[in-house]
Design a protein around this motif. Structure first.
Motif, PDB file in Angstrom:
ATOM      1  N   GLY A   1       0.801  -1.226   0.000  1.00 31.38           N
ATOM      2  CA  GLY A   1       0.000   0.000   0.000  1.00 31.38           C
ATOM      3  C   GLY A   1       0.831   1.272   0.000  1.00 31.38           C
ATOM      4  N   LYS A   2       2.120   1.134  -0.343  1.00 30.88           N
ATOM      5  CA  LYS A   2       2.998   2.308  -0.281  1.00 30.88           C
ATOM      6  C   LYS A   2       2.623   3.364  -1.324  1.00 30.88           C
ATOM      7  CE  LYS A   2       6.733  -0.123  -0.999  1.00 30.88           C
ATOM      8  NZ  LYS A   2       6.254  -1.499  -1.200  1.00 30.88           N
ATOM      9  N   THR A   3       2.430   2.897  -2.569  1.00 30.39           N
ATOM     10  CA  THR A   3       2.068   3.860  -3.612  1.00 30.39           C
ATOM     11  C   THR A   3       0.666   4.415  -3.382  1.00 30.39           C
ATOM     12  OG1 THR A   3       3.584   2.850  -5.194  1.00 30.39           O
ATOM     13  CG2 THR A   3       1.821   4.190  -6.107  1.00 30.39           C
ATOM     14  N   THR A   4      -0.229   3.575  -2.881  1.00 32.90           N
ATOM     15  CA  THR A   4      -1.571   4.059  -2.519  1.00 32.90           C
ATOM     16  C   THR A   4      -1.470   5.187  -1.505  1.00 32.90           C
ATOM     17  OG1 THR A   4      -2.458   1.839  -2.838  1.00 32.90           O
ATOM     18  CG2 THR A   4      -3.817   3.374  -1.589  1.00 32.90           C
ATOM     19  N   PHE A   5      -0.557   5.026  -0.558  1.00 32.09           N
ATOM     20  CA  PHE A   5      -0.325   6.057   0.451  1.00 32.09           C
ATOM     21  C   PHE A   5       0.041   7.388  -0.223  1.00 32.09           C
ATOM     22  CE2 PHE A   5       2.887   7.839   3.564  1.00 32.09           C
ATOM     23  CZ  PHE A   5       1.942   8.344   4.442  1.00 32.09           C
ATOM     24  N   PHE A   6       0.956   7.346  -1.178  1.00 30.09           N
ATOM     25  CA  PHE A   6       1.326   8.570  -1.911  1.00 30.09           C
ATOM     26  C   PHE A   6       0.142   9.129  -2.696  1.00 30.09           C
ATOM     27  CE2 PHE A   6       6.256   8.554  -2.478  1.00 30.09           C
ATOM     28  CZ  PHE A   6       6.379   8.641  -1.109  1.00 30.09           C
ATOM     29  N   ASN A   7      -0.623   8.227  -3.299  1.00 32.74           N
ATOM     30  CA  ASN A   7      -1.778   8.693  -4.078  1.00 32.74           C
ATOM     31  C   ASN A   7      -2.805   9.389  -3.191  1.00 32.74           C
ATOM     32  OD1 ASN A   7      -0.688   7.782  -6.451  1.00 32.74           O
ATOM     33  ND2 ASN A   7      -1.857   5.873  -6.502  1.00 32.74           N
ATOM     34  N   LEU A   8      -2.929   8.932  -1.953  1.00 29.19           N
ATOM     35  CA  LEU A   8      -3.840   9.597  -1.023  1.00 29.19           C
ATOM     36  C   LEU A   8      -3.282  10.964  -0.626  1.00 29.19           C
ATOM     37  CD1 LEU A   8      -4.757   6.572   1.277  1.00 29.19           C
ATOM     38  CD2 LEU A   8      -6.312   7.777  -0.266  1.00 29.19           C
ATOM     39  N   LEU A   9      -1.976  10.996  -0.348  1.00 30.61           N
ATOM     40  CA  LEU A   9      -1.359  12.263   0.080  1.00 30.61           C
ATOM     41  C   LEU A   9      -1.464  13.319  -1.012  1.00 30.61           C
ATOM     42  CD1 LEU A   9       1.973  11.171   1.843  1.00 30.61           C
ATOM     43  CD2 LEU A   9      -0.263  11.639   2.862  1.00 30.61           C
ATOM     44  N   THR A  10      -1.366  12.910  -2.280  1.00 34.12           N
ATOM     45  CA  THR A  10      -1.368  13.890  -3.364  1.00 34.12           C
ATOM     46  C   THR A  10      -2.754  14.132  -3.938  1.00 34.12           C
ATOM     47  OG1 THR A  10      -0.692  12.091  -4.836  1.00 34.12           O
ATOM     48  CG2 THR A  10       1.030  13.578  -4.081  1.00 34.12           C
ATOM     49  N   GLY A  11      -3.780  13.485  -3.351  1.00 39.37           N
ATOM     50  CA  GLY A  11      -5.144  13.795  -3.763  1.00 39.37           C
ATOM     51  C   GLY A  11      -5.593  13.095  -5.034  1.00 39.37           C
ATOM     52  N   ILE A  12      -4.860  12.081  -5.482  1.00 35.61           N
ATOM     53  CA  ILE A  12      -5.290  11.366  -6.691  1.00 35.61           C
ATOM     54  C   ILE A  12      -6.620  10.683  -6.440  1.00 35.61           C
ATOM     55  CG2 ILE A  12      -4.737   9.459  -8.249  1.00 35.61           C
ATOM     56  CD1 ILE A  12      -1.998  10.393  -8.366  1.00 35.61           C
ATOM     57  N   TYR A  13      -6.765  10.065  -5.272  1.00 32.48           N
ATOM     58  CA  TYR A  13      -8.101   9.676  -4.842  1.00 32.48           C
ATOM     59  C   TYR A  13      -8.273   9.988  -3.365  1.00 32.48           C
ATOM     60  CZ  TYR A  13      -5.235   5.394  -5.218  1.00 32.48           C
ATOM     61  OH  TYR A  13      -4.215   4.494  -5.252  1.00 32.48           O
ATOM     62  N   PRO A  14      -9.526  10.170  -2.957  1.00 32.28           N
ATOM     63  CA  PRO A  14      -9.779  10.565  -1.570  1.00 32.28           C
ATOM     64  C   PRO A  14      -9.692   9.350  -0.647  1.00 32.28           C
ATOM     65  CG  PRO A  14     -11.845  10.332  -2.743  1.00 32.28           C
ATOM     66  CD  PRO A  14     -10.764  10.079  -3.739  1.00 32.28           C
ATOM     67  N   PRO A  15      -9.374   9.569   0.620  1.00 29.55           N
ATOM     68  CA  PRO A  15      -9.402   8.448   1.565  1.00 29.55           C
ATOM     69  C   PRO A  15     -10.845   8.005   1.802  1.00 29.55           C
ATOM     70  CG  PRO A  15      -8.854  10.510   2.692  1.00 29.55           C
ATOM     71  CD  PRO A  15      -8.950  10.826   1.244  1.00 29.55           C
ATOM     72  N   SER A  16     -11.009   6.721   2.154  1.00 31.12           N
ATOM     73  CA  SER A  16     -12.352   6.250   2.511  1.00 31.12           C
ATOM     74  C   SER A  16     -12.744   6.831   3.856  1.00 31.12           C
ATOM     75  CB  SER A  16     -12.389   4.727   2.568  1.00 31.12           C
ATOM     76  OG  SER A  16     -11.914   4.178   1.362  1.00 31.12           O
ATOM     77  N   SER A  17     -11.753   6.930   4.756  1.00 30.55           N
ATOM     78  CA  SER A  17     -11.989   7.651   6.000  1.00 30.55           C
ATOM     79  C   SER A  17     -10.638   8.101   6.556  1.00 30.55           C
ATOM     80  CB  SER A  17     -12.723   6.760   7.009  1.00 30.55           C
ATOM     81  OG  SER A  17     -11.899   5.659   7.336  1.00 30.55           O
ATOM     82  N   GLY A  18     -10.689   8.929   7.569  1.00 27.52           N
ATOM     83  CA  GLY A  18      -9.452   9.447   8.142  1.00 27.52           C
ATOM     84  C   GLY A  18      -9.109  10.810   7.574  1.00 27.52           C
ATOM     85  N   ASP A  19      -8.022  11.383   8.077  1.00 27.43           N
ATOM     86  CA  ASP A  19      -7.693  12.745   7.694  1.00 27.43           C
ATOM     87  C   ASP A  19      -6.198  12.869   7.376  1.00 27.43           C
ATOM     88  OD1 ASP A  19      -8.133  15.352   7.099  1.00 27.43           O
ATOM     89  OD2 ASP A  19      -8.643  15.999   9.141  1.00 27.43           O
ATOM     90  N   ILE A  20      -5.862  13.845   6.566  1.00 27.77           N
ATOM     91  CA  ILE A  20      -4.470  14.144   6.266  1.00 27.77           C
ATOM     92  C   ILE A  20      -4.250  15.620   6.565  1.00 27.77           C
ATOM     93  CG2 ILE A  20      -2.675  14.182   4.497  1.00 27.77           C
ATOM     94  CD1 ILE A  20      -4.511  12.247   2.866  1.00 27.77           C
ATOM     95  N   LEU A  21      -3.300  15.913   7.435  1.00 28.87           N
ATOM     96  CA  LEU A  21      -3.004  17.306   7.754  1.00 28.87           C
ATOM     97  C   LEU A  21      -1.647  17.686   7.195  1.00 28.87           C
ATOM     98  CD1 LEU A  21      -4.027  17.354  11.547  1.00 28.87           C
ATOM     99  CD2 LEU A  21      -5.434  17.957   9.555  1.00 28.87           C
ATOM    100  N   PHE A  22      -1.618  18.766   6.439  1.00 29.80           N
ATOM    101  CA  PHE A  22      -0.352  19.289   5.932  1.00 29.80           C
ATOM    102  C   PHE A  22      -0.187  20.689   6.503  1.00 29.80           C
ATOM    103  CE2 PHE A  22       2.105  21.471   2.493  1.00 29.80           C
ATOM    104  CZ  PHE A  22       3.289  20.762   2.662  1.00 29.80           C
ATOM    105  N   LYS A  23       0.902  20.917   7.206  1.00 26.49           N
ATOM    106  CA  LYS A  23       1.120  22.174   7.921  1.00 26.49           C
ATOM    107  C   LYS A  23      -0.076  22.494   8.821  1.00 26.49           C
ATOM    108  CE  LYS A  23       4.115  24.143   4.381  1.00 26.49           C
ATOM    109  NZ  LYS A  23       4.225  25.068   3.244  1.00 26.49           N
ATOM    110  N   GLY A  24      -0.654  21.442   9.395  1.00 21.36           N
ATOM    111  CA  GLY A  24      -1.740  21.640  10.341  1.00 21.36           C
ATOM    112  C   GLY A  24      -3.130  21.755   9.744  1.00 21.36           C
ATOM    113  N   ASN A  25      -3.232  21.860   8.395  1.00 23.98           N
ATOM    114  CA  ASN A  25      -4.545  21.985   7.784  1.00 23.98           C
ATOM    115  C   ASN A  25      -4.901  20.729   7.002  1.00 23.98           C
ATOM    116  OD1 ASN A  25      -4.795  24.752   8.590  1.00 23.98           O
ATOM    117  ND2 ASN A  25      -3.343  25.233   6.929  1.00 23.98           N
ATOM    118  N   SER A  26      -6.185  20.368   7.038  1.00 28.93           N
ATOM    119  CA  SER A  26      -6.610  19.173   6.308  1.00 28.93           C
ATOM    120  C   SER A  26      -6.517  19.428   4.799  1.00 28.93           C
ATOM    121  CB  SER A  26      -8.045  18.818   6.674  1.00 28.93           C
ATOM    122  OG  SER A  26      -8.465  17.733   5.870  1.00 28.93           O
TER     123      SER A  26
END
Lengths: 258, 291
Positions: free
Chosen positions: A42-67
């Motif tokens: 799931g490593k590449t999937t992880f990158f795809n989630l971080l870069t917004g290629i697809y949205p997470p099914s649940s959970g949050d990603i904070l960059f510099k404190g903002n989702s």
């Protein structure tokens, strides 16, 4: 040290397959974090989630404190998240300079009208974009090839150009997806030095997905280990190397990592 | 000889109108690998917008050209936004059917409002010049001049500006371009706007040259331009222009020596023949697999 990037219970489901499950981790400013795991972890999937290629099914990603969940890939990129790809994805028919300028120019609004009328503003910007891109290319010894088609470069130069192009975005966070793929141990060693230099020179935070263990151990401050989308271990390289759970995931029982 | 030269001028006139339309097909195909079948009808509306505008205020030619280009540009972005974008990731067939449907809706709406062909009023004083026995009209000069001018502007835009770079990058890999911070949707919308505005300009020019405007023009003329784009290698801008001038020349020459009913037979046969030997068109390159 404050976290630059944080994921909270990040989950991504593809039909019945849980590619990333309940992943909570953080990346500190200026560190190099390795993400390792067997194929399909799931490593590449992880990158795809971080870069917004697809949205997470649940959970949050904070960059510099903002989702950043729900933002477009282009918006996330402009916030300062750049990435390279496992299989090189340059614009093959565009020149080396154009490949770089695209990333640089994306910080500016596109106005065909401005460009057509050759307004002073458009001309200044164009000059700026060419100068900055050339400077970056020179720094990576690609300057002399600026006008060649990206697709005509050697494999090594294409890999370097991908990194240049990512840096042209002026990122704070650089995501590298198997940059040493297809390299022999000697080339991987050179790449290790090169990345260490890039890390310092551009004051970057780096997340690195890589299978070359030597490179990961040499380069990373910390390592996170995934298996089937779940974090199974994490810590300093020596700790991870000694973790029996990791050794098992990689080599089956009774193995040893380099 | 003189006769041939005279026909060549006619061929240039027809070819440049085809080229303006063909560029719109080719640009959209380039960025989305999709055939925008509604484009012929945008061309047709260009002529009708001009009729409408002149009926309201009798403006000079240049003003009409700018207004028509603006109006069709807006129409093009609306079609993209509401008809095509929602289907961007749908199967190819859905997008093609939507495009055909879009074209038919435009065509039949126009037919409902204006069931009969209408004459296009004169926008210019059409002076006839004689050059050593050759006849050239103001209209021909304007049509060829405006078309070539617009093509040069487009060429500059695509090859030299940051918008053009982004457009070529979207054409080559849309997913990657977004990750470099480029708003791909914005680029695609602008591409549609530019393509549609060229189609609108072509509609106006066509209406001036062959001064009868009808709702069926999108099919009879628009699809011919599509043929030109395919002959040249769809997705390739210079190919579109080349294909258009070849098609214009072939049609004019056909009508010069054969009954005019043979014209479409010859054009479409030419398409089939070229595709047998050059399946990607004259300047098209076989596309590489995209990851």
């Amino acid at each position: 040290m404050s976290a630059l990037l944080e994921t909270c219970n990040l989950t991504r489901q593809f039909g019945g397959l849980r590619a990333i499950g309940d992943l909570s981790l953080s990346v500190n400013r200026r560190e190099i974090l390795g993400v390792i795991g067997p194929n399909g972890a799931g490593k590449t999937t992880f990158f795809n989630l971080l870069t917004g290629i697809y949205p997470p099914s649940s959970g949050d990603i904070l960059f510099k404190g903002n989702s950043i969940v729900g933002l477009l890939p282009s918006q996330i990129a402009r916030l300062g998240v750049a990435r390279t790809f496992q299989n090189i994805r340059l614009f093959r028919r565009l020149s080396v300079l154009e490949n770089t300028r695209i990333a640089y120019d994306s910080q500016l609004p596109y106005s065909p009208v401005d460009a057509l009328l050759r307004t002073p503003r458009a001309r200044v910007r164009e000059r700026e974009s060419i100068d900055a891109s050339m400077e970056l290319l020179e720094l990576f010894e690609l300057g002399s090839m600026a006008n060649e088609c990206a697709g005509d470069l050697s494999y090594g130069s294409q890999r370097r150009l991908e990194i240049v192009r990512a840096l042209a975005l002026k990122p704070t966070l650089l995501l590298l997806d198997e940059p040493a793929a297809g390299m022999n141990p000697y080339e991987a060693m050179q790449l290790t030095d090169f990345l260490r230099w890039v890390h310092g020179k551009f004051s970057l935070t780096i997340v690195l997905i890589e299978h070359h263990m030597q490179m990961v151990m040499d380069l990373c401050d910390r390592i996170e280990v995934l298996e089937f989308g779940v974090r199974i271990a994490g810590g300093k390289p020596d700790e991870v190397k000694a973790n029996p759970r990791v050794v098992e995931a990689y080599l089956g029982t009774e193995g040893e990592l380099p | 000889m003189k006769y041939l030269a005279q026909q060549a001028i006619n061929a240039l006139q027809l070819g440049s109108i085809y080229a303006l339309i063909a560029l719109g097909y080719s640009m959209v195909y380039g960025v989305l690998t999709m055939i925008n079948f509604a484009h012929g009808d945008v061309f047709m509306l260009g002529a009708f917008f001009c009729l409408l505008l002149i009926a309201i205020v009798p403006v000079p030619f240049w003003v009409a050209l700018i207004v028509v280009m603006g109006a069709t540009a807006i129409l093009g972005t609306l079609i993209e936004r509401f008809a095509y974008r929602p289907l961007r990731d749908a199967p190819r067939v859905s997008a093609i059917i939507t495009a055909l449907g879009c074209g038919l809706v435009i065509q039949n709406t126009t037919l409902g409002i204006s069931p009969y062909a209408r004459p296009m009023p004169h926008l210019l004083d059409n002076v006839t010049y004689q050059f050593g026995g050759l006849t050239v009209t103001t209209l021909q000069i304007i049509i060829i001049g405006v078309s070539v001018g617009l093509m040069m502007v487009l060429d500059f835009l695509i090859r030299k500006t940051s918008f053009g770079m982004a457009m070529r990058a979207v054409a080559s890999d849309r997913a990657t371009v977004s990750l470099l911070g480029v708003p791909a949707n914005e680029i695609i919308a602008i591409t549609f706007a530019i393509g549609a505005s060229l189609g609108g300009a072509a509609g106006l020019l066509y209406g001036m040259a062959y001064p009868v405007v009808s709702a069926g023009m999108g099919i009879t003329v628009g699809w011919k331009a599509f043929v030109a784009a395919v002959i040249g290698g769809i997705g390739n801008m210079r190919g579109a222009v080349l294909g258009a001038f070849i098609l214009g020349a072939v049609e004019v020459m056909t009508v010069a020596v054969l009954p005019s009913t043979y014209r479409d037979l010859i054009s479409y046969s030419l398409l089939l023949l070229i595709l047998v030997f050059k399946p990607h068109g004259l300047l098209g390159k076989p596309t590489l697999h995209k990851a």
